[in-house]
Design an enzyme around this catalytic site. Sequence first.
Site, PDB file in Angstrom:
ATOM      1  N   TYR A 157       0.809  -1.226   0.000  1.00 38.78           N
ATOM      2  CA  TYR A 157       0.000   0.000   0.000  1.00 38.78           C
ATOM      3  C   TYR A 157       0.841   1.275   0.000  1.00 38.78           C
ATOM      4  CZ  TYR A 157      -3.793  -3.112   1.428  1.00 38.78           C
ATOM      5  OH  TYR A 157      -4.722  -4.112   1.494  1.00 38.78           O
TER       6      TYR A 157
ATOM      7  N   HIS B  94      -4.339   6.059  -1.548  1.00 41.06           N
ATOM      8  CA  HIS B  94      -5.012   5.992  -0.245  1.00 41.06           C
ATOM      9  C   HIS B  94      -4.045   6.284   0.906  1.00 41.06           C
ATOM     10  CE1 HIS B  94      -8.837   5.254   1.489  1.00 41.06           C
ATOM     11  NE2 HIS B  94      -8.645   4.022   1.907  1.00 41.06           N
TER      12      HIS B  94
ATOM     13  N   TYR C 178      -4.939  -0.331  10.105  1.00 41.98           N
ATOM     14  CA  TYR C 178      -5.607  -0.278   8.811  1.00 41.98           C
ATOM     15  C   TYR C 178      -6.619   0.859   8.823  1.00 41.98           C
ATOM     16  CZ  TYR C 178      -3.317  -4.477   7.174  1.00 41.98           C
ATOM     17  OH  TYR C 178      -2.374  -5.382   6.785  1.00 41.98           O
TER      18      TYR C 178
ATOM     19  N   ASN D 245      -9.778   1.427   8.038  1.00 44.48           N
ATOM     20  CA  ASN D 245     -11.150   1.428   8.561  1.00 44.48           C
ATOM     21  C   ASN D 245     -11.231   1.248  10.077  1.00 44.48           C
ATOM     22  OD1 ASN D 245     -10.363  -1.217   8.504  1.00 44.48           O
ATOM     23  ND2 ASN D 245     -12.163  -1.980   7.427  1.00 44.48           N
TER      24      ASN D 245
END
Length: 188
Positions: A16, A21, A65, A67
């Site tokens: 990532y 993001h 993470y 969320n």
Amino acid sequence: MKKYLIVGLGNIGSEYSETRHNIGFKAVERLADKNDAIFQTAKLGDIATFKVKGRQIILLKPSTYMNLSGKAVTYWMQKENIPLEHLLIITDDLNLPFGTIRLKGKGSDGGHNGLKDLQDKLGTVNYNRCRFGIGNEFNKGNQVNYVLGEWTEEELTNLPERLNKVSDLVISFVLSGLNRTMNEYNGT
């Protein structure tokens, strides 16, 4: 000494690290680099600290993470006794053109899972956030691939200057407050 918690939202893991993001992580990493602060692994995230004109700035990259970001943020706010008005969240925003910066003192989650969790854990929508535009150049149904996709060559060329602008915004927020910083940086 006044303390400020500056949180860059992102996802942990090398897969990532260069995605849209993770712009929040990139922003706090740039801020740390510019102020000779080094990230160290701590509970629920990586932390770096530095001082500016008698104020302590605590940078956080949550390791929960995206969320579940609220868990790390509320933990560090409580641990460091940070008032809500000294919290600033840096996150990506699909609704803004690439590189556009928008600072706000409250607002909706805009469908962003990290902000949704933060709002839930903080119990309010009244927290400071700096949204970094990532654009929305994707076909219908490809939003997740776009957000978790890597930057284009052109975006990569412009990213350093935009990240420097976010660093300047954060220092202005800490030293001059929300309203003056919004007036100076929003839309730049």
